[in-house]
Design a protein around this motif. Structure first.
Motif, PDB file in Angstrom:
ATOM      1  N   PRO A 128      44.650 -19.424  22.048  1.00 17.18           N
ATOM      2  CA  PRO A 128      44.093 -18.925  23.313  1.00 17.18           C
ATOM      3  C   PRO A 128      42.962 -19.816  23.819  1.00 17.18           C
ATOM      4  O   PRO A 128      42.155 -20.310  23.033  1.00 17.18           O
ATOM      5  N   GLU A 129      42.932 -20.017  25.138  1.00 21.75           N
ATOM      6  CA  GLU A 129      41.883 -20.849  25.753  1.00 21.75           C
ATOM      7  C   GLU A 129      41.295 -20.114  26.951  1.00 21.75           C
ATOM      8  O   GLU A 129      42.013 -19.427  27.676  1.00 21.75           O
ATOM      9  N   GLY A 171      45.530  -3.648  27.888  1.00 27.09           N
ATOM     10  CA  GLY A 171      44.967  -4.999  27.876  1.00 27.09           C
ATOM     11  C   GLY A 171      43.463  -4.992  27.641  1.00 27.09           C
ATOM     12  O   GLY A 171      42.806  -3.970  27.821  1.00 27.09           O
ATOM     13  N   HIS A 172      42.951  -6.122  27.208  1.00 23.56           N
ATOM     14  CA  HIS A 172      41.526  -6.334  26.925  1.00 23.56           C
ATOM     15  C   HIS A 172      41.064  -5.547  25.687  1.00 23.56           C
ATOM     16  O   HIS A 172      39.858  -5.396  25.483  1.00 23.56           O
ATOM     17  N   SER A 173      42.020  -5.038  24.910  1.00 24.24           N
ATOM     18  CA  SER A 173      41.664  -4.399  23.636  1.00 24.24           C
ATOM     19  C   SER A 173      41.936  -5.409  22.516  1.00 24.24           C
ATOM     20  O   SER A 173      42.899  -6.176  22.598  1.00 24.24           O
ATOM     21  N   ILE A 186      41.988 -19.077  16.860  1.00 19.19           N
ATOM     22  CA  ILE A 186      40.682 -19.484  17.377  1.00 19.19           C
ATOM     23  C   ILE A 186      39.740 -18.282  17.339  1.00 19.19           C
ATOM     24  O   ILE A 186      39.930 -17.320  18.079  1.00 19.19           O
ATOM     25  N   PRO A 187      38.750 -18.337  16.471  1.00 13.14           N
ATOM     26  CA  PRO A 187      37.839 -17.196  16.342  1.00 13.14           C
ATOM     27  C   PRO A 187      37.162 -16.885  17.683  1.00 13.14           C
ATOM     28  O   PRO A 187      36.754 -17.790  18.396  1.00 13.14           O
ATOM     29  N   GLY A 188      37.090 -15.598  17.995  1.00 10.18           N
ATOM     30  CA  GLY A 188      36.403 -15.186  19.213  1.00 10.18           C
ATOM     31  C   GLY A 188      37.194 -15.387  20.486  1.00 10.18           C
ATOM     32  O   GLY A 188      36.660 -15.188  21.582  1.00 10.18           O
ATOM     33  N   ASP A 238      44.950 -18.115  31.196  1.00 11.84           N
ATOM     34  CA  ASP A 238      43.737 -18.024  30.372  1.00 11.84           C
ATOM     35  C   ASP A 238      43.707 -16.793  29.458  1.00 11.84           C
ATOM     36  O   ASP A 238      44.396 -15.811  29.679  1.00 11.84           O
ATOM     37  N   ALA A 239      42.868 -16.898  28.443  1.00  8.54           N
ATOM     38  CA  ALA A 239      42.691 -15.833  27.452  1.00  8.54           C
ATOM     39  C   ALA A 239      41.282 -15.258  27.598  1.00  8.54           C
ATOM     40  O   ALA A 239      40.538 -15.617  28.514  1.00  8.54           O
ATOM     41  N   LEU A 240      40.925 -14.358  26.686  1.00  8.21           N
ATOM     42  CA  LEU A 240      39.635 -13.668  26.761  1.00  8.21           C
ATOM     43  C   LEU A 240      38.739 -14.052  25.585  1.00  8.21           C
ATOM     44  O   LEU A 240      39.223 -14.380  24.495  1.00  8.21           O
ATOM     45  N   ALA A 241      37.431 -13.952  25.816  1.00 10.33           N
ATOM     46  CA  ALA A 241      36.458 -14.246  24.766  1.00 10.33           C
ATOM     47  C   ALA A 241      36.270 -13.003  23.898  1.00 10.33           C
ATOM     48  O   ALA A 241      35.324 -12.248  24.068  1.00 10.33           O
ATOM     49  N   MET A 242      37.216 -12.770  23.016  1.00  4.15           N
ATOM     50  CA  MET A 242      37.115 -11.626  22.102  1.00  4.15           C
ATOM     51  C   MET A 242      37.937 -11.911  20.853  1.00  4.15           C
ATOM     52  O   MET A 242      38.850 -12.726  20.860  1.00  4.15           O
ATOM     53  N   GLN A 243      37.596 -11.211  19.798  1.00  5.95           N
ATOM     54  CA  GLN A 243      38.238 -11.449  18.509  1.00  5.95           C
ATOM     55  C   GLN A 243      39.495 -10.580  18.377  1.00  5.95           C
ATOM     56  O   GLN A 243      39.441  -9.380  18.611  1.00  5.95           O
ATOM     57  N   GLU A 244      40.610 -11.190  18.000  1.00  3.46           N
ATOM     58  CA  GLU A 244      41.840 -10.407  17.795  1.00  3.46           C
ATOM     59  C   GLU A 244      41.750  -9.604  16.500  1.00  3.46           C
ATOM     60  O   GLU A 244      41.343 -10.120  15.462  1.00  3.46           O
ATOM     61  N   ASN A 245      42.140  -8.322  16.594  1.00  2.15           N
ATOM     62  CA  ASN A 245      42.134  -7.470  15.402  1.00  2.15           C
ATOM     63  C   ASN A 245      43.537  -7.098  14.931  1.00  2.15           C
ATOM     64  O   ASN A 245      43.682  -6.270  14.044  1.00  2.15           O
TER      65      ASN A 245
END
Ligand SMILES: *[C@@H]1O[C@H](CO)[C@@H](O)[C@H](O)[C@H]1NC(C)=O
Ligand SMILES: *[C@@H]1O[C@H](CO)[C@@H](O)[C@H](O)[C@H]1NC(C)=O
Ligand SMILES: [Zn+2]
Ligand SMILES: [Zn+2]
Length: 447
Positions: free
Chosen positions: A65-66, A402-404, A133-135, A117-124
């Motif tokens: 993700p970027e 989304g965004h979770s 990519i962390p975060g 584009d992707a989001l600045a969050m950590q995948e769980n």
């Protein structure tokens, strides 16, 4: 005619008929067969060489993700796939954006769009293709959007010689707040385009359905940042300080009154303060506080009014508490997103295509949402249509929105997105619903 001439024309005839027979099982992109096109594309998108290929692309992208305007690897993957298919493109458009062309290279032009584009969050989610990519995480499904648009490109390229015009593939950067669409439009690359279609996966609606409506569907969105300046001091001696925390607290409450007391209750608006920063010690009154948030509205006038009142309320409410405030609507260069408005003409077109592909029961009337979409810029400049493609499957358990950090794409959705992209574009080039209704009428006349 001498025998040689007869033989020669015989060979020519044979050659022509063989050319004709090989192409006759391919060209279905004709006006006469307009109503069959959507289903044909869905069948094509289900073939393993298209479907599995899309799944692979989506998984590859999911791992890398970027963020907005940094989609360098994503953009490279898109270009590599376009190169392999022999599809010409322009790059870079708005830093990482890619614009591909399939068909005659001449008008009419119709565009289909995916965000990258992707989001600045950590995948769980723990799975084989978890973000490396962390975060950072593809938690909005834009990895699936890119795969779908490439899937559509692959199918369209197979029939490029039948296209009655040009399909423009728009791979855009920075949907999540960066205004990538506006930046692409600023380059002038989408001039003379007659229509643009965009989609979003949705875990709310069932797989195999679509949700849409004509007119405004998503809100205009703006951001604000404010600094409330007081005078720091000892917490036990408030009379020697000017408390910006109390001022900011009252500002936040007053901002909510803009919605409850000033907005028409039937005209949806939102103000959310999502940022409140200030103070670090329990016994110190800080010097200043920073707050920030977002505001949304469904019309230009309401949006303008809300923006003006947010600024007034912050500055004047700060003054009530002897503080000074500054308000910034352009911090971090985040542009305001306009209201996303679907063209009525394209709504008819969409309904017809979706009905032919999925059946009328699978078309859900979308409830407008206070979310915002960068697609709004395209739809402001070009007649546009944005719709949701359902991916909820009951037997796979609860869907996460989304965004979770637990967001999952049901990859089955890829076939529908790719087929809808391709079918909407092709039928639009062939004249759209106007032609379809003429066709229906003439069929009726024959009966
Ligand atoms: C606010 O601004 C005025 C005018 O510049 C200044 O006199 C006053 O000290 C400021 N107040 C605070 C709390 O910074
Ligand atoms: C829903 O999921 C089940 C289990 O994976 C699958 O068998 C079924 O085909 C899916 N339904 C649709 C409509 O995709
Ligand atoms: Zn998003
Ligand atoms: Zn999104």
């Amino acid at each position: 005619m001498d025998p040689f001439e007869i033989l020669f024309s015989l060979i020519i005839c044979l050659l022509l008929s063989s050319v004709k027979s090989t192409s006759s099982d391919s060209p279905f992109l004709t006006k006469e067969r307009l109503a069959e096109i959507p289903m044909k594309f869905l069948n094509m998108a289900q073939r393993p060489e298209v479907f599995d290929w899309m799944v692979n692309i989506r998984r590859t992208l999911h791992e890398i993700p970027e963020l907005g305007f940094e989609e360098f690897e994503t953009s490279k993957l898109v270009r590599t796939e376009l190169d392999k298919m022999g599809i010409p493109y322009k790059h870079p458009v708005a830093i990482t954006g890619v614009v591909g062309y399939i068909g005659t290279g001449k008008p009419p032009f119709v565009a289909i769009r995916a965000d990258m584009d992707a989001l600045a969050m950590q995948e769980n989610v723990e799975w084989e293709h978890k973000s490396k990519i962390p975060g950072k995480m593809h938690a909005c499904g834009h990895d699936a959007h890119v795969a779908m648009l490439l899937g559509a490109a692959r199918m369209l390229q197979e029939y490029r010689n039948d296209l009655q015009g040009t399909v423009i593939l728009v791979f855009q950067p920075a949907e999540e707040g960066g205004g990538g669409a506006r930046k692409m439009l600023d380059t002038g690359i989408l001039e003379n385009v007659d229509a643009i279609f965009g989609l979003h996966v949705s875990s709310k609606y069932p797989i195999g359905t679509v949700a849409a409506r004509p007119g405004p569907i998503l809100a205009a969105n703006g951001f604000f940042d404010a600094v409330i300046k007081g005078k720091g001091g000892h917490a036990a001696l408030p009379q020697t300080s000017i408390d910006p925390i109390l001022a900011a607290s009252n500002i936040i409450i007053s901002l909510q009154h803009l919605i409850s007391r000033e907005a028409d209750p039937l005209d949806s608006q939102v103000v959310t303060v999502g940022k409140f920063q200030g103070g670090a010690a329990f016994n110190v009154i800080p010097d200043s506080v920073a707050i920030g948030g977002t505001f949304r509205a469904f019309s230009k006038d309401s949006f303008r009014q809300l923006k003006q009142r947010i600024e007034e309320v912050i500055i004047r409410q700060a003054a009530v508490h002897r503080c000074n405030a500054t308000v910034d609507f352009e911090a971090d260069y985040r542009p305001f997103y306009p209201v996303t408005v679907n063209s009525n003409r394209l709504h008819d077109h969409f309904q017809t295509v979706a009905e032919n592909m999925l059946g009328s029961k699978s078309i859900i009337e979308l409830q407008p949402m206070m979310g915002a979409e960068d697609f709004a810029f395209f739809a402001e400049a070009i007649p546009g249509y944005f719709y949701f493609v359902g991916m909820h499957n009951d037997s796979k358990g609860q869907s996460v929105p989304g965004h979770s950090p637990y967001f999952k794409v049901n990859e089955n959705v890829l076939q529908y997105g790719a087929a809808l992209h391709a079918a909407l574009a092709v039928t639009h080039l062939l004249g759209g619903p106007a032609t379809l209704s003429v066709q229906k009428e003439s069929l009726h006349d024959e009966l």
